[in-house]
Design a protein around this motif. Structure first.
Motif, PDB file in Angstrom:
ATOM      1  N   SER A 156       0.833  -1.203   0.000  1.00 43.73           N
ATOM      2  CA  SER A 156       0.000   0.000   0.000  1.00 43.73           C
ATOM      3  C   SER A 156       0.866   1.250   0.000  1.00 43.73           C
ATOM      4  O   SER A 156       0.564   2.224  -0.705  1.00 43.73           O
ATOM      5  CB  SER A 156      -0.921  -0.009   1.226  1.00 43.73           C
ATOM      6  N   ASN A 157       1.936   1.252   0.780  1.00 43.81           N
ATOM      7  CA  ASN A 157       2.831   2.410   0.818  1.00 43.81           C
ATOM      8  C   ASN A 157       3.455   2.679  -0.546  1.00 43.81           C
ATOM      9  O   ASN A 157       3.578   3.832  -0.977  1.00 43.81           O
ATOM     10  CB  ASN A 157       3.931   2.195   1.850  1.00 43.81           C
ATOM     11  N   ILE A 158       3.837   1.623  -1.241  1.00 39.00           N
ATOM     12  CA  ILE A 158       4.396   1.779  -2.587  1.00 39.00           C
ATOM     13  C   ILE A 158       3.310   2.276  -3.545  1.00 39.00           C
ATOM     14  O   ILE A 158       3.557   3.154  -4.384  1.00 39.00           O
ATOM     15  CB  ILE A 158       4.997   0.449  -3.072  1.00 39.00           C
ATOM     16  N   TYR A 159       2.112   1.744  -3.423  1.00 41.57           N
ATOM     17  CA  TYR A 159       0.997   2.089  -4.314  1.00 41.57           C
ATOM     18  C   TYR A 159       0.661   3.577  -4.224  1.00 41.57           C
ATOM     19  O   TYR A 159       0.481   4.254  -5.239  1.00 41.57           O
ATOM     20  CB  TYR A 159      -0.226   1.255  -3.926  1.00 41.57           C
ATOM     21  N   ILE A 160       0.592   4.107  -3.010  1.00 37.94           N
ATOM     22  CA  ILE A 160       0.187   5.509  -2.823  1.00 37.94           C
ATOM     23  C   ILE A 160       1.377   6.453  -2.888  1.00 37.94           C
ATOM     24  O   ILE A 160       1.322   7.494  -3.557  1.00 37.94           O
ATOM     25  CB  ILE A 160      -0.535   5.693  -1.479  1.00 37.94           C
ATOM     26  N   HIS A 161       2.466   6.114  -2.198  1.00 36.57           N
ATOM     27  CA  HIS A 161       3.547   7.075  -1.964  1.00 36.57           C
ATOM     28  C   HIS A 161       4.857   6.720  -2.641  1.00 36.57           C
ATOM     29  O   HIS A 161       5.803   7.522  -2.605  1.00 36.57           O
ATOM     30  CB  HIS A 161       3.829   7.196  -0.461  1.00 36.57           C
ATOM     31  N   GLU A 162       4.941   5.490  -3.196  1.00 36.59           N
ATOM     32  CA  GLU A 162       6.215   5.010  -3.740  1.00 36.59           C
ATOM     33  C   GLU A 162       7.313   5.096  -2.679  1.00 36.59           C
ATOM     34  O   GLU A 162       8.426   5.574  -2.916  1.00 36.59           O
ATOM     35  CB  GLU A 162       6.589   5.786  -5.006  1.00 36.59           C
ATOM     36  N   ALA A 163       6.976   4.646  -1.480  1.00 36.19           N
ATOM     37  CA  ALA A 163       7.896   4.687  -0.343  1.00 36.19           C
ATOM     38  C   ALA A 163       7.656   3.467   0.532  1.00 36.19           C
ATOM     39  O   ALA A 163       6.639   2.779   0.403  1.00 36.19           O
ATOM     40  CB  ALA A 163       7.690   5.968   0.464  1.00 36.19           C
ATOM     41  N   LEU A 164       8.601   3.205   1.440  1.00 38.66           N
ATOM     42  CA  LEU A 164       8.476   2.109   2.384  1.00 38.66           C
ATOM     43  C   LEU A 164       8.874   2.582   3.773  1.00 38.66           C
ATOM     44  O   LEU A 164       9.668   3.529   3.911  1.00 38.66           O
ATOM     45  CB  LEU A 164       9.380   0.941   1.976  1.00 38.66           C
ATOM     46  N   PRO A 165       8.366   1.945   4.826  1.00 35.38           N
ATOM     47  CA  PRO A 165       8.786   2.296   6.181  1.00 35.38           C
ATOM     48  C   PRO A 165      10.253   1.935   6.408  1.00 35.38           C
ATOM     49  O   PRO A 165      10.812   1.102   5.694  1.00 35.38           O
ATOM     50  CB  PRO A 165       7.877   1.440   7.075  1.00 35.38           C
ATOM     51  N   PRO A 166      10.868   2.524   7.423  1.00 35.14           N
ATOM     52  CA  PRO A 166      12.256   2.160   7.782  1.00 35.14           C
ATOM     53  C   PRO A 166      12.260   0.836   8.544  1.00 35.14           C
ATOM     54  O   PRO A 166      12.489   0.792   9.762  1.00 35.14           O
ATOM     55  CB  PRO A 166      12.704   3.338   8.647  1.00 35.14           C
ATOM     56  N   VAL A 167      12.011  -0.247   7.840  1.00 39.02           N
ATOM     57  CA  VAL A 167      11.755  -1.535   8.469  1.00 39.02           C
ATOM     58  C   VAL A 167      12.932  -1.999   9.323  1.00 39.02           C
ATOM     59  O   VAL A 167      12.740  -2.504  10.443  1.00 39.02           O
ATOM     60  CB  VAL A 167      11.404  -2.590   7.404  1.00 39.02           C
ATOM     61  N   LEU A 168      14.147  -1.844   8.830  1.00 39.66           N
ATOM     62  CA  LEU A 168      15.293  -2.331   9.598  1.00 39.66           C
ATOM     63  C   LEU A 168      15.477  -1.530  10.882  1.00 39.66           C
ATOM     64  O   LEU A 168      15.858  -2.089  11.922  1.00 39.66           O
ATOM     65  CB  LEU A 168      16.551  -2.296   8.740  1.00 39.66           C
ATOM     66  N   MET A 169      15.228  -0.233  10.828  1.00 34.79           N
ATOM     67  CA  MET A 169      15.304   0.574  12.043  1.00 34.79           C
ATOM     68  C   MET A 169      14.200   0.170  13.018  1.00 34.79           C
ATOM     69  O   MET A 169      14.435   0.039  14.233  1.00 34.79           O
ATOM     70  CB  MET A 169      15.206   2.060  11.694  1.00 34.79           C
ATOM     71  N   LEU A 170      12.977  -0.022  12.512  1.00 36.36           N
ATOM     72  CA  LEU A 170      11.881  -0.459  13.371  1.00 36.36           C
ATOM     73  C   LEU A 170      12.198  -1.805  14.014  1.00 36.36           C
ATOM     74  O   LEU A 170      11.929  -2.025  15.192  1.00 36.36           O
ATOM     75  CB  LEU A 170      10.594  -0.550  12.555  1.00 36.36           C
ATOM     76  N   ARG A 171      12.778  -2.685  13.238  1.00 29.45           N
ATOM     77  CA  ARG A 171      13.170  -4.001  13.742  1.00 29.45           C
ATOM     78  C   ARG A 171      14.194  -3.863  14.866  1.00 29.45           C
ATOM     79  O   ARG A 171      14.089  -4.515  15.907  1.00 29.45           O
ATOM     80  CB  ARG A 171      13.736  -4.783  12.565  1.00 29.45           C
ATOM     81  N   ARG A 172      15.204  -2.990  14.669  1.00 27.21           N
ATOM     82  CA  ARG A 172      16.222  -2.799  15.709  1.00 27.21           C
ATOM     83  C   ARG A 172      15.623  -2.200  16.978  1.00 27.21           C
ATOM     84  O   ARG A 172      16.111  -2.445  18.084  1.00 27.21           O
ATOM     85  CB  ARG A 172      17.328  -1.872  15.201  1.00 27.21           C
ATOM     86  N   SER A 173      14.582  -1.405  16.826  1.00 28.45           N
ATOM     87  CA  SER A 173      14.000  -0.712  17.982  1.00 28.45           C
ATOM     88  C   SER A 173      13.358  -1.666  18.975  1.00 28.45           C
ATOM     89  O   SER A 173      13.185  -1.328  20.145  1.00 28.45           O
ATOM     90  CB  SER A 173      12.945   0.289  17.505  1.00 28.45           C
ATOM     91  N   GLY A 174      12.968  -2.837  18.500  1.00 24.86           N
ATOM     92  CA  GLY A 174      12.296  -3.784  19.371  1.00 24.86           C
ATOM     93  C   GLY A 174      10.794  -3.624  19.422  1.00 24.86           C
ATOM     94  O   GLY A 174      10.111  -4.403  20.107  1.00 24.86           O
ATOM     95  N   LEU A 175      10.238  -2.627  18.719  1.00 17.34           N
ATOM     96  CA  LEU A 175       8.787  -2.510  18.665  1.00 17.34           C
ATOM     97  C   LEU A 175       8.212  -3.724  17.951  1.00 17.34           C
ATOM     98  O   LEU A 175       8.722  -4.140  16.905  1.00 17.34           O
ATOM     99  CB  LEU A 175       8.371  -1.241  17.918  1.00 17.34           C
TER     100      LEU A 175
END
Length: 392
Positions: free
Chosen positions: A286-305
């Motif tokens: 969905s993010n690619i479809y609307i914004h042509e972008a992605l979340p900072p997945v690796l940073m989110l993963r490191r955060s522990g959330l």
């Protein structure tokens, strides 16, 4: 009854390769799982996994498939939603909802966190074997409309209860609501123990809150709508401030922050401190479809959330397919293992919904559903041909 596969991902600490799962055919309850010494000829290849949890969906918008232009940004997407909502007759909308609910079940989705703005999907969700928690999303930019909007969503909540659905009000986003309505709907949702909020989905949102500028700000102004206060901070900080106005921090209820394309490391620290019961729903396609972008997945993963996976709606996606979401993540973040992504798509989603005692992992006594993912690569990763099919 036993089923076999090249891999069994229990998501309870074990991966069996090859493996088996034994279950009670009368109710799907897991009896055992383990290494398979002798796999019967012709038995399943691929990977057996627990049923998925689609942590963010708008199934009532299923009639909008293929109608939206891509890459418009949020301002353009909102314009299209306003133009196209309810363009199809009710019977067509209901048929499309039924088709997508049936398809999700067959592909292995066992539970869903779904957004509803009306009651179109209620009876269909209530009749489905797929468990749904329904978030009754509200909009309203004018402060004087807050009480009327809340009266309307409470009526909708009563309809949902009559259908036997778990449902409660929830705020949509900072850019479609007055501060008063964010607070009122959040307070009502927190009473149920659950909130969902579209958070930091687009830079346009951040410009609007941070500096009172950008396409989304101009869009709201051109439509004659009031805009949220310009804070100089992030939209996430603004949302946390609104929550703090209705309940002392830290808030321990389950809060789902959907998208978080613009999340920063400072934002993750704020969430961990202020919202210890928070989860982040990734909806990459969905993010690619609307914004042509992605979340900072690796940073989110490191955060522990804790991360979960959603499909969003067919207004901003080509399908409600969980494996396609995982493949998108794998292709853009090859560091991610299949087991880790499945943990997000199954176990964490079940935990967000408070269903981890039944769903999310293959363990004796649970009834998560069993799903086969096929066409894995030689090293056990997803391929462009991978698909999922419900076994149990």
């Amino acid at each position: 009854m036993k089923v076999y596969a090249k891999y069994v991902y229990t998501l309870a600490g074990d991966v069996f390769a090859p493996g088996f799962v034994e279950y009670d055919p009368t109710d799907g309850r897991i009896l055992a799982a383990g290494m398979a010494q002798d796999v019967p000829e012709g038995e399943l290849d691929g990977a057996i996994v627990p049923g998925f949890v689609n942590s963010h969906c708008h199934v009532e918008l299923s009639y909008m498939k293929g109608l939206f232009r891509r890459g418009t940004g949020m301002a353009g997407f909102i314009d299209q939603i306003n133009e196209l909502r309810d363009v199809a007759p009710l019977q067509e909308r209901l048929a499309d909802i039924q088709t997508q609910m049936d398809g999700m079940w067959r592909s292995g989705v066992s539970a869903m966190a779904d957004i509803s703005n009306c009651d179109d999907s209620f009876a269909i969700k209530a009749a489905s074997p797929l468990y749904t928690r329904t978030f009754l999303e509200v909009f309203g930019t004018e402060p004087q409309d807050c009480d009327a909007v809340m009266d309307g969503v409470r009526k909708l909540q009563r309809k949902a209860a009559e259908c036997g659905l778990d449902a409660a009000p929830t705020p949509h986003s900072c850019y479609t609501m007055s501060p008063q309505l964010v607070e009122a709907s959040s307070a009502a949702g927190l009473e149920s123990g659950y909130l969902s909020f579209h958070s930091e989905e687009t830079p346009e949102e951040e410009e609007m809150i941070g500096s009172g500028s950008g396409k989304l700000w101009d869009n709201r102004k051109a439509a004659g709508m009031s805009t949220p206060p310009v804070t100089g901070g992030t939209s996430l900080e603004y949302f946390v401030d609104r929550l703090a106005a209705v309940k002392p921090l830290p808030i321990k209820e389950h809060v789902l922050l959907v998208h978080e394309v613009c999340m920063t490391e400072a934002g993750t620290e704020l969430v961990k401190k202020a919202l210890p019961g928070a989860y982040v729903a990734l909806c990459p396609r969905s993010n690619i479809y609307i914004h042509e972008a992605l979340p900072p997945v690796l940073m989110l993963r490191r955060s522990g959330l804790p991360l979960t996976i959603g499909t969003d709606s067919l207004s901003s996606n080509d399908s409600l397919d969980m494996v396609s979401e995982l493949y998108c993540l794998q292709e853009n973040f090859p560091e991610l293992s299949l087991e880790e992504m499945l943990t997000w798509a199954c176990r964490n989603g079940a935990a967000f919904l408070g269903k981890e005692a039944v769903l999310g992992s293959i363990e004796p006594g649970k009834k998560p559903g069993l799903v086969l993912i096929d066409h894995l690569t030689a090293d056990g990763r997803l391929s462009s041909s991978s698909a999922s099919y419900r076994i149990v």
